[in-house]
Design an enzyme around this catalytic site. Sequence first.
Site, PDB file in Angstrom:
ATOM      1  N   GLU A   1      37.585-103.539  89.705  1.00  0.00           N
ATOM      2  CA  GLU A   1      38.691-102.706  89.217  1.00  0.00           C
ATOM      3  C   GLU A   1      39.830-102.795  90.208  1.00  0.00           C
ATOM      4  O   GLU A   1      39.595-102.989  91.399  1.00  0.00           O
ATOM      5  CB  GLU A   1      38.267-101.226  89.189  1.00  0.00           C
ATOM      6  CG  GLU A   1      37.298-100.880  88.126  1.00  0.00           C
ATOM      7  CD  GLU A   1      36.651 -99.528  88.410  1.00  0.00           C
ATOM      8  OE1 GLU A   1      37.176 -98.734  89.196  1.00  0.00           O
ATOM      9  OE2 GLU A   1      35.587 -99.292  87.837  1.00  0.00           O
TER      10      GLU A   1
ATOM     11  N   LYS B   1      42.349-101.357  92.720  1.00  0.00           N
ATOM     12  CA  LYS B   1      42.334-100.160  93.559  1.00  0.00           C
ATOM     13  C   LYS B   1      43.730 -99.538  93.469  1.00  0.00           C
ATOM     14  O   LYS B   1      44.701-100.105  93.954  1.00  0.00           O
ATOM     15  CB  LYS B   1      42.006-100.532  95.002  1.00  0.00           C
ATOM     16  CG  LYS B   1      41.785 -99.341  95.886  1.00  0.00           C
ATOM     17  CD  LYS B   1      41.174 -99.799  97.211  1.00  0.00           C
ATOM     18  CE  LYS B   1      40.800 -98.625  98.092  1.00  0.00           C
ATOM     19  NZ  LYS B   1      41.917 -97.782  98.458  1.00  0.00           N
TER      20      LYS B   1
ATOM     21  N   ASP C   1      46.761 -97.243  94.211  1.00  0.00           N
ATOM     22  CA  ASP C   1      47.233 -96.587  95.428  1.00  0.00           C
ATOM     23  C   ASP C   1      47.871 -95.242  95.078  1.00  0.00           C
ATOM     24  O   ASP C   1      49.077 -95.108  94.982  1.00  0.00           O
ATOM     25  CB  ASP C   1      48.241 -97.498  96.137  1.00  0.00           C
ATOM     26  CG  ASP C   1      48.449 -97.076  97.574  1.00  0.00           C
ATOM     27  OD1 ASP C   1      47.689 -96.204  98.043  1.00  0.00           O
ATOM     28  OD2 ASP C   1      49.364 -97.610  98.220  1.00  0.00           O
TER      29      ASP C   1
ATOM     30  N   TYR D   1      37.955 -93.416  86.955  1.00  0.00           N
ATOM     31  CA  TYR D   1      37.029 -94.505  87.323  1.00  0.00           C
ATOM     32  C   TYR D   1      35.613 -94.019  87.644  1.00  0.00           C
ATOM     33  O   TYR D   1      34.812 -94.753  88.204  1.00  0.00           O
ATOM     34  CB  TYR D   1      37.586 -95.330  88.496  1.00  0.00           C
ATOM     35  CG  TYR D   1      38.042 -94.505  89.685  1.00  0.00           C
ATOM     36  CD1 TYR D   1      37.142 -93.752  90.428  1.00  0.00           C
ATOM     37  CD2 TYR D   1      39.384 -94.486  90.062  1.00  0.00           C
ATOM     38  CE1 TYR D   1      37.554 -93.007  91.506  1.00  0.00           C
ATOM     39  CE2 TYR D   1      39.812 -93.735  91.152  1.00  0.00           C
ATOM     40  CZ  TYR D   1      38.891 -92.999  91.862  1.00  0.00           C
ATOM     41  OH  TYR D   1      39.305 -92.257  92.926  1.00  0.00           O
TER      42      TYR D   1
ATOM     43  N   LYS E   1      40.833-105.381 100.316  1.00  0.00           N
ATOM     44  CA  LYS E   1      42.245-105.012 100.486  1.00  0.00           C
ATOM     45  C   LYS E   1      43.113-106.258 100.411  1.00  0.00           C
ATOM     46  O   LYS E   1      42.837-107.242 101.111  1.00  0.00           O
ATOM     47  CB  LYS E   1      42.451-104.332 101.839  1.00  0.00           C
ATOM     48  CG  LYS E   1      41.873-102.930 101.928  1.00  0.00           C
ATOM     49  CD  LYS E   1      42.683-101.980 101.062  1.00  0.00           C
ATOM     50  CE  LYS E   1      42.634-100.558 101.523  1.00  0.00           C
ATOM     51  NZ  LYS E   1      43.313-100.154 102.675  1.00  0.00           N
TER      52      LYS E   1
ATOM     53  N   CYS F   1      75.172 -99.655 126.607  1.00  0.00           N
ATOM     54  CA  CYS F   1      74.577 -98.803 125.574  1.00  0.00           C
ATOM     55  C   CYS F   1      75.570 -98.621 124.420  1.00  0.00           C
ATOM     56  O   CYS F   1      76.710 -98.204 124.649  1.00  0.00           O
ATOM     57  CB  CYS F   1      74.207 -97.452 126.175  1.00  0.00           C
ATOM     58  SG  CYS F   1      73.667 -96.277 124.920  1.00  0.00           S
TER      59      CYS F   1
ATOM     60  N   CYS G   1      76.712 -94.705 124.343  1.00  0.00           N
ATOM     61  CA  CYS G   1      77.526 -94.012 125.359  1.00  0.00           C
ATOM     62  C   CYS G   1      78.223 -94.979 126.309  1.00  0.00           C
ATOM     63  O   CYS G   1      78.979 -94.552 127.183  1.00  0.00           O
ATOM     64  CB  CYS G   1      76.664 -93.040 126.151  1.00  0.00           C
ATOM     65  SG  CYS G   1      75.418 -93.860 127.150  1.00  0.00           S
TER      66      CYS G   1
ATOM     67  N   CYS H   1      68.796 -97.200 128.558  1.00  0.00           N
ATOM     68  CA  CYS H   1      70.061 -96.559 128.871  1.00  0.00           C
ATOM     69  C   CYS H   1      69.721 -95.407 129.822  1.00  0.00           C
ATOM     70  O   CYS H   1      68.998 -94.492 129.451  1.00  0.00           O
ATOM     71  CB  CYS H   1      70.713 -96.012 127.602  1.00  0.00           C
ATOM     72  SG  CYS H   1      72.032 -94.848 127.980  1.00  0.00           S
TER      73      CYS H   1
ATOM     74  N   CYS I   1      73.870 -89.286 126.757  1.00  0.00           N
ATOM     75  CA  CYS I   1      73.932 -90.297 125.704  1.00  0.00           C
ATOM     76  C   CYS I   1      73.632 -89.648 124.343  1.00  0.00           C
ATOM     77  O   CYS I   1      72.522 -89.171 124.104  1.00  0.00           O
ATOM     78  CB  CYS I   1      72.924 -91.400 126.015  1.00  0.00           C
ATOM     79  SG  CYS I   1      72.760 -92.605 124.711  1.00  0.00           S
TER      80      CYS I   1
HETATM   81  S1  IVH Z   1      35.697 -95.662  93.500  1.00  0.00           S
HETATM   82  C1  IVH Z   1      32.330 -93.797  95.866  1.00  0.00           C
HETATM   83  N1  IVH Z   1      37.564 -96.931  92.166  1.00  0.00           N
HETATM   84  O1  IVH Z   1      40.191 -95.500  96.859  1.00  0.00           O
HETATM   85  C2  IVH Z   1      33.413 -94.598  95.240  1.00  0.00           C
HETATM   86  N2  IVH Z   1      38.214 -95.663  94.061  1.00  0.00           N
HETATM   87  O2  IVH Z   1      39.252 -95.869  99.616  1.00  0.00           O
HETATM   88  C3  IVH Z   1      34.696 -93.916  95.340  1.00  0.00           C
HETATM   89  N3  IVH Z   1      40.594 -95.671  94.504  1.00  0.00           N
HETATM   90  O3  IVH Z   1      39.043 -92.232  97.426  1.00  0.00           O
HETATM   91  C4  IVH Z   1      35.857 -94.472  94.776  1.00  0.00           C
HETATM   92  N4  IVH Z   1      41.189 -96.935  92.827  1.00  0.00           N
HETATM   93  O4  IVH Z   1      41.053 -92.570  95.901  1.00  0.00           O
HETATM   94  C5  IVH Z   1      37.282 -96.132  93.206  1.00  0.00           C
HETATM   95  N5  IVH Z   1      39.109 -98.076  90.887  1.00  0.00           N
HETATM   96  C6  IVH Z   1      38.837 -97.286  91.916  1.00  0.00           C
HETATM   97  C7  IVH Z   1      39.839 -96.794  92.774  1.00  0.00           C
HETATM   98  C8  IVH Z   1      39.475 -95.988  93.845  1.00  0.00           C
HETATM   99  C9  IVH Z   1      41.611 -96.261  93.870  1.00  0.00           C
HETATM  100  C10 IVH Z   1      40.736 -94.868  95.737  1.00  0.00           C
HETATM  101  C11 IVH Z   1      40.065 -93.519  95.679  1.00  0.00           C
HETATM  102  C12 IVH Z   1      39.114 -93.483  96.831  1.00  0.00           C
HETATM  103  C13 IVH Z   1      39.702 -94.513  97.735  1.00  0.00           C
HETATM  104  C14 IVH Z   1      38.673 -95.075  98.664  1.00  0.00           C
END
Ligand code: IVH
Length: 642
Positions: free
Chosen positions: A90, A92, A94, A200, A289, A382, A385, A400, A406
């Site tokens: 999935e 992630k 933000d 999720y 990441k 600087c 000043c 400086c 300043c």
């Molecule tokens: S699963 C135990 N799925 O990422 C599993 N988290 O770094 C918990 N997050 O606190 C999370 N998208 O806020 C999961 N598709 C996704 C996510 C997701 C974003 C965030 C979530 C979590 C953090 C962990």
Amino acid sequence: MSDVEYDRLYKELVELETKYPEYKLENSPTQKVGSKQQNDSEGDRKFLPHRHKVRLYSLDNTYSYDDLKLWYERIIKNYNFDVPPELVCELKIDGLAISLNYENSKFVLGATRGDGFVGENITQNLRTIKTIPEKLSLNIRNIEVRGEIYMPKSSFENLNKQQMEAGAKLFANPRNAASGSLRQLDYEITRKRDLAMFSYYGRIDSDEYTINTHSEMLEFLSKLGFNINPNYKVCKNIEEAIEYCKFWDNKRQELDYATDGVVIKINNFMLQNDLGYTARAPRWATAFKFPPEEVSTIVKDIEINVGRTGAVTPVAVLEPVYISGSTVQRATLHNFDEIKRLNINIGDRVLIKKAAEIIPKVICVTEHNKDNNKPYSAPEYCPSCGTRLIPADGEVNLYCPNSLGCPEQIKARIEYWVSKDCMDIDGLGDNIVSQLVDKGFVKSPDDLYKLTVDDFLQLDLIAEKSAQNLYNVIEKSKNPTLGKFINALGIRHVGKETSEMLARHFGSIENLKNAGLEQILEIDGIGEKIAYSILDFFSNSFNNVVLDNLAQYGVIPQTMQVIQASDTFKGLTFVITGTLSDTRDKFEDLIKQHGGKTSSSVSKKTSYVLAGENAGSKYTKAEALGVKIITENDFNNMLNNK
Ligand code: IVH
């Protein structure tokens, strides 16, 4: 600290703790879920705490495909699978994690993640979000649904435009905007902000529905009326998962929401169950990441920034570009050696990079400006000043030396003084500070407390009401905690943590001021560099005038109980376990105040295990090692020398 740096240090800590478990602390970051997001709010909002029925865990992060493979191989190693276990990938998102509780198909309570155990009850605010159903489309007695609240990138841009027009604070990125919008005491404001949720996770308390895999759960959530991210994919093995990560690393910019990686989960719930959790995160999931994005832009100018210590740093002014969720117009160049190393000049095309939350950085020049042949040279004077700049001992920076005269240095010091971790004077923004300094009203922090409402009225764009407000917030800030006050003083090498240590050790500003070298060095973690800097600060006559003035104007930090109350526990190490009549921190403080030490793991060196109710493995280990186990009562008797 950037996420990458945090994770690197975190990994090192895990390795060290595995190697030397005797030094592992109970309050180690590896033992709890972080809650960075709590800092993102628009101030300290007061919501009721909500204890989650089931803890919200964090995720372990990986940054390379090799690490991802290792994670999968480690899982496979202990089982005899005919076919490798299925994964779900999935995006992630933000944003910020929340938990929703439904009873008899009705939304009853929603809360932020908080520290994973206790979050904040923000039900009313969540009810304003369209993608959170009030009523589920199937009958279900009890379900908890978790997901991520986010603000679409386009809505974030619009919101910032509106904020700018209204002269209000801009949000750094869509996540901060989502967090700030959600944690509003007035939920009508939340309603006006465009927030959405991707779900999720679902946990059904009863056995009404049998769901065996994560992907089935996602479809079930969708059927109930939740919004699930359509881009999830079931993968047969880790190679397919890696393909997914590569695909989205290239495609993510096209999405209207910010993603910082991919979450990879074992699909089968039985296997998830079997794998379980570490102290912080599930073993059955990991986050890949994305590498920080890099974009190309033009250096329009190189400006010189003068910081509160007088350090002069070059900053590249950029043709604005959108990167990792926000528009970037400036990037640090660190120092003049870095300019030489990069061979950078005004008009050059450069590549910049922004890892989450850090100031953007110039990576390299991709095309030199042909019309500009003169190499860039560092300024001699600087820019604020006009004082001749001097190189600092052993540092690449220029300084400086005109510390008191300043304007830029004064502004930077006042901006620091009013900031959240210092005197926390909310509302006194950079623009106002700048005007106060330029008009000559403020030269040092003590001057702030002499200001009258009339003084504020002389500033541009300040009406009666805001002038009164500014006066009030300054008045209100006069009794900070001692740690914040020490931090605000801006003593070189003394940051937030050290200030707290000094506050705890000395208890009052007078004690700190009168402390000699030996006394400062007594504090664990404070070495000569810091100690001499503290002595220098308090021997400076200007600083003493400022301190005296502050006291005269009623700026009095709160005093603290001095740590060393007695040496009853000198030479003794305690391990605390089980439930006691107060928090563990309280007992740790008591032990330290009376000269003792605490540790999180029992070894032969442990003097006492202080055990409360429901003590577990530490109790058993203490018994096995023959370490003395005491009750809270015994502990109190020892403390009272009975
Ligand atoms: S699963 C135990 N799925 O990422 C599993 N988290 O770094 C918990 N997050 O606190 C999370 N998208 O806020 C999961 N598709 C996704 C996510 C997701 C974003 C965030 C979530 C979590 C953090 C962990």
